[in-house]
Write a protein that holds these residues in place. Structure first.
Motif, PDB file in Angstrom:
ATOM      1  N   ALA A  31       9.875   5.515   9.364  1.00  0.00           N
ATOM      2  CA  ALA A  31       8.915   6.451   9.537  1.00  0.00           C
ATOM      3  C   ALA A  31       8.127   7.102   8.197  1.00  0.00           C
ATOM      4  O   ALA A  31       6.999   6.942   7.990  1.00  0.00           O
ATOM      5  CB  ALA A  31       9.141   7.599  10.237  1.00  0.00           C
ATOM      6  N   TYR A  32       9.356   7.069   7.146  1.00  0.00           N
ATOM      7  CA  TYR A  32       8.727   7.721   5.876  1.00  0.00           C
ATOM      8  C   TYR A  32       7.983   6.604   5.121  1.00  0.00           C
ATOM      9  O   TYR A  32       6.993   6.625   4.393  1.00  0.00           O
ATOM     10  CB  TYR A  32       9.920   7.957   5.182  1.00  0.00           C
ATOM     11  N   ASN A  33       8.516   5.436   5.187  1.00  0.00           N
ATOM     12  CA  ASN A  33       7.923   4.010   4.682  1.00  0.00           C
ATOM     13  C   ASN A  33       6.540   3.890   5.289  1.00  0.00           C
ATOM     14  O   ASN A  33       5.464   3.651   4.295  1.00  0.00           O
ATOM     15  CB  ASN A  33       8.832   2.767   5.267  1.00  0.00           C
ATOM     16  N   PHE A  34       6.091   3.843   6.458  1.00  0.00           N
ATOM     17  CA  PHE A  34       5.067   3.890   7.072  1.00  0.00           C
ATOM     18  C   PHE A  34       4.168   4.625   6.343  1.00  0.00           C
ATOM     19  O   PHE A  34       2.932   4.320   5.755  1.00  0.00           O
ATOM     20  CB  PHE A  34       5.063   3.984   8.412  1.00  0.00           C
ATOM     21  N   VAL A  35       4.197   6.227   6.444  1.00  0.00           N
ATOM     22  CA  VAL A  35       3.475   7.260   6.129  1.00  0.00           C
ATOM     23  C   VAL A  35       3.246   7.173   4.394  1.00  0.00           C
ATOM     24  O   VAL A  35       2.187   7.224   3.873  1.00  0.00           O
ATOM     25  CB  VAL A  35       4.124   8.575   6.336  1.00  0.00           C
ATOM     26  N   PHE A  36       4.360   6.832   3.870  1.00  0.00           N
ATOM     27  CA  PHE A  36       4.463   6.948   2.333  1.00  0.00           C
ATOM     28  C   PHE A  36       3.618   5.514   1.703  1.00  0.00           C
ATOM     29  O   PHE A  36       2.604   5.902   0.911  1.00  0.00           O
ATOM     30  CB  PHE A  36       5.694   6.722   1.613  1.00  0.00           C
ATOM     31  N   ASN A  37       3.785   4.508   2.378  1.00  0.00           N
ATOM     32  CA  ASN A  37       2.911   3.479   1.935  1.00  0.00           C
ATOM     33  C   ASN A  37       1.488   3.360   2.363  1.00  0.00           C
ATOM     34  O   ASN A  37       0.620   3.140   1.248  1.00  0.00           O
ATOM     35  CB  ASN A  37       3.601   2.136   2.417  1.00  0.00           C
ATOM     36  N   LEU A  38       0.961   4.026   3.063  1.00  0.00           N
ATOM     37  CA  LEU A  38      -0.295   4.130   3.748  1.00  0.00           C
ATOM     38  C   LEU A  38      -0.989   5.057   2.841  1.00  0.00           C
ATOM     39  O   LEU A  38      -2.048   4.714   2.148  1.00  0.00           O
ATOM     40  CB  LEU A  38      -0.379   4.727   5.073  1.00  0.00           C
ATOM     41  N   GLY A  39      -0.239   6.114   2.522  1.00  0.00           N
ATOM     42  CA  GLY A  39      -0.816   7.101   1.454  1.00  0.00           C
ATOM     43  C   GLY A  39      -0.952   6.762   0.114  1.00  0.00           C
ATOM     44  O   GLY A  39      -1.932   6.708  -0.493  1.00  0.00           O
ATOM     45  N   PHE A  40       0.296   5.826  -0.396  1.00  0.00           N
ATOM     46  CA  PHE A  40       0.157   5.289  -1.622  1.00  0.00           C
ATOM     47  C   PHE A  40      -1.174   4.363  -1.844  1.00  0.00           C
ATOM     48  O   PHE A  40      -1.701   4.316  -2.650  1.00  0.00           O
ATOM     49  CB  PHE A  40       1.486   4.615  -1.853  1.00  0.00           C
ATOM     50  N   ASP A  41      -1.200   3.350  -0.988  1.00  0.00           N
ATOM     51  CA  ASP A  41      -2.263   2.601  -0.767  1.00  0.00           C
ATOM     52  C   ASP A  41      -3.489   3.129  -0.824  1.00  0.00           C
ATOM     53  O   ASP A  41      -4.718   2.779  -1.577  1.00  0.00           O
ATOM     54  CB  ASP A  41      -2.051   1.795   0.151  1.00  0.00           C
ATOM     55  N   HIS A  42      -4.001   4.135  -0.304  1.00  0.00           N
ATOM     56  CA  HIS A  42      -5.086   4.909  -0.179  1.00  0.00           C
ATOM     57  C   HIS A  42      -5.359   5.621  -1.581  1.00  0.00           C
ATOM     58  O   HIS A  42      -6.666   5.427  -2.050  1.00  0.00           O
ATOM     59  CB  HIS A  42      -5.167   6.079   0.956  1.00  0.00           C
ATOM     60  N   VAL A  43      -4.433   6.304  -2.040  1.00  0.00           N
ATOM     61  CA  VAL A  43      -4.754   6.729  -3.619  1.00  0.00           C
ATOM     62  C   VAL A  43      -4.781   5.687  -4.399  1.00  0.00           C
ATOM     63  O   VAL A  43      -5.788   5.700  -5.484  1.00  0.00           O
ATOM     64  CB  VAL A  43      -3.090   7.477  -3.937  1.00  0.00           C
ATOM     65  N   LEU A  44      -3.935   4.379  -4.405  1.00  0.00           N
ATOM     66  CA  LEU A  44      -4.382   3.465  -5.292  1.00  0.00           C
ATOM     67  C   LEU A  44      -5.619   2.865  -5.188  1.00  0.00           C
ATOM     68  O   LEU A  44      -6.226   2.577  -6.335  1.00  0.00           O
ATOM     69  CB  LEU A  44      -3.256   2.369  -4.858  1.00  0.00           C
ATOM     70  N   ARG A  45      -6.187   2.630  -4.030  1.00  0.00           N
ATOM     71  CA  ARG A  45      -7.372   2.158  -3.687  1.00  0.00           C
ATOM     72  C   ARG A  45      -8.590   2.955  -4.378  1.00  0.00           C
ATOM     73  O   ARG A  45      -9.538   2.539  -4.859  1.00  0.00           O
ATOM     74  CB  ARG A  45      -7.781   1.939  -2.326  1.00  0.00           C
ATOM     75  N   ARG A  46      -8.527   4.567  -4.091  1.00  0.00           N
ATOM     76  CA  ARG A  46      -9.280   5.482  -4.626  1.00  0.00           C
ATOM     77  C   ARG A  46      -9.406   5.238  -6.083  1.00  0.00           C
ATOM     78  O   ARG A  46     -10.338   5.291  -6.803  1.00  0.00           O
ATOM     79  CB  ARG A  46      -9.070   6.741  -4.180  1.00  0.00           C
ATOM     80  N   LEU A  47      -8.148   5.384  -6.798  1.00  0.00           N
ATOM     81  CA  LEU A  47      -8.062   5.654  -7.985  1.00  0.00           C
ATOM     82  C   LEU A  47      -8.480   4.204  -9.023  1.00  0.00           C
ATOM     83  O   LEU A  47      -9.124   4.247 -10.080  1.00  0.00           O
ATOM     84  CB  LEU A  47      -6.596   6.074  -8.516  1.00  0.00           C
ATOM     85  N   ARG A  48      -8.109   2.806  -8.339  1.00  0.00           N
ATOM     86  CA  ARG A  48      -7.999   1.606  -9.077  1.00  0.00           C
ATOM     87  C   ARG A  48      -9.230   0.775  -8.349  1.00  0.00           C
ATOM     88  O   ARG A  48      -9.395  -0.278  -8.850  1.00  0.00           O
ATOM     89  CB  ARG A  48      -6.804   0.979  -9.042  1.00  0.00           C
ATOM     90  N   GLY A  49      -9.645   0.963  -7.130  1.00  0.00           N
ATOM     91  CA  GLY A  49     -10.258   0.248  -6.386  1.00  0.00           C
ATOM     92  C   GLY A  49      -9.618  -1.247  -5.480  1.00  0.00           C
ATOM     93  O   GLY A  49     -10.555  -1.861  -5.070  1.00  0.00           O
ATOM     94  N   THR A  50      -8.428  -1.084  -5.768  1.00  0.00           N
ATOM     95  CA  THR A  50      -7.781  -2.150  -5.188  1.00  0.00           C
ATOM     96  C   THR A  50      -6.151  -1.631  -4.660  1.00  0.00           C
ATOM     97  O   THR A  50      -5.668  -0.725  -5.331  1.00  0.00           O
ATOM     98  CB  THR A  50      -7.710  -3.465  -6.189  1.00  0.00           C
ATOM     99  N   THR A  51      -5.759  -2.459  -3.860  1.00  0.00           N
ATOM    100  CA  THR A  51      -4.059  -2.000  -3.821  1.00  0.00           C
ATOM    101  C   THR A  51      -3.270  -2.801  -4.091  1.00  0.00           C
ATOM    102  O   THR A  51      -2.184  -2.775  -3.922  1.00  0.00           O
ATOM    103  CB  THR A  51      -3.924  -2.063  -1.970  1.00  0.00           C
ATOM    104  N   GLN A  52      -3.715  -3.578  -5.222  1.00  0.00           N
ATOM    105  CA  GLN A  52      -2.907  -4.683  -5.622  1.00  0.00           C
ATOM    106  C   GLN A  52      -1.958  -3.881  -6.961  1.00  0.00           C
ATOM    107  O   GLN A  52      -2.632  -3.201  -7.544  1.00  0.00           O
ATOM    108  CB  GLN A  52      -3.587  -5.787  -6.630  1.00  0.00           C
ATOM    109  N   LYS A  53      -0.700  -4.089  -6.774  1.00  0.00           N
ATOM    110  CA  LYS A  53       0.247  -3.224  -7.784  1.00  0.00           C
ATOM    111  C   LYS A  53       0.825  -3.970  -8.796  1.00  0.00           C
ATOM    112  O   LYS A  53       1.330  -5.229  -8.697  1.00  0.00           O
ATOM    113  CB  LYS A  53       1.424  -2.933  -6.899  1.00  0.00           C
ATOM    114  N   THR A  54       0.805  -3.510 -10.043  1.00  0.00           N
ATOM    115  CA  THR A  54       1.250  -3.791 -11.171  1.00  0.00           C
ATOM    116  C   THR A  54       2.854  -3.748 -11.403  1.00  0.00           C
ATOM    117  O   THR A  54       3.141  -2.962 -10.339  1.00  0.00           O
ATOM    118  CB  THR A  54       0.637  -3.369 -12.301  1.00  0.00           C
TER     119      THR A  54
END
Length: 141
Positions: free
Chosen positions: A50-73
């Motif tokens: 459950a935490y995985n789903f919520v955490f990753n969804l939030g992480f990707d939204h933040v990443l997309r907003r800050l970097r414009g992509t969900t690709q991770k370094t």
């Protein structure tokens, strides 16, 4: 960004493969019955899913907003794994101590051992998952 079906496949496959590895390893390492480690593993995996789903969804939204992509370094993957495991540690330690009738110190050691395993496992799993199921937006990068 990943859709809901893909996130569900990711979370379930992550936890099932993780349980198949961590239960026998935990049994050997902590000299406890497989059933006890299995219960700790299944409860932990359920909470983590459950935490995985919520955490990753939030992480990707933040990443997309800050970097414009969900690709991770590489650095983002390391930070992602550490943040995820730190959150689980705070929730799981009291449960482990209670269920296994061990001290909080013993539970902390066990939980840190599980977290260490899952930290490495999460990094490897997510790297492999992204290679097996790449997103079209990553082709342009």
């Amino acid at each position: 960004m990943r859709n809901t079906q893909d996130r569900i496949r990711h979370a379930i496959s992550f936890e099932l493969i993780g349980l198949a590895l961590v239960i026998p390893l935990g049994t050997l390492l902590f000299h406890m019955p497989m059933g006890h480690i299995g219960v700790v593993g299944v409860v932990s995996a359920t909470l983590a899913t459950a935490y995985n789903f919520v955490f990753n969804l939030g992480f990707d939204h933040v990443l997309r907003r800050l970097r414009g992509t969900t690709q991770k370094t590489l650095a983002l993957r390391v930070g992602h794994s550490i943040a995820f495991e730190a959150g689980l540690l705070a929730v799981l330690m009291p449960f482990i101590a209670w269920y296994l009738s061990v001290s909080l110190w013993q539970a902390l050691v066990m939980d840190l051992s599980f977290a260490g395993f899952y930290l490495v496992y999460a990094f490897a799993f997510n790297l492999a998952y992204d290679r097996l199921f790449p997103l079209p937006e990553w082709q342009a990068a």
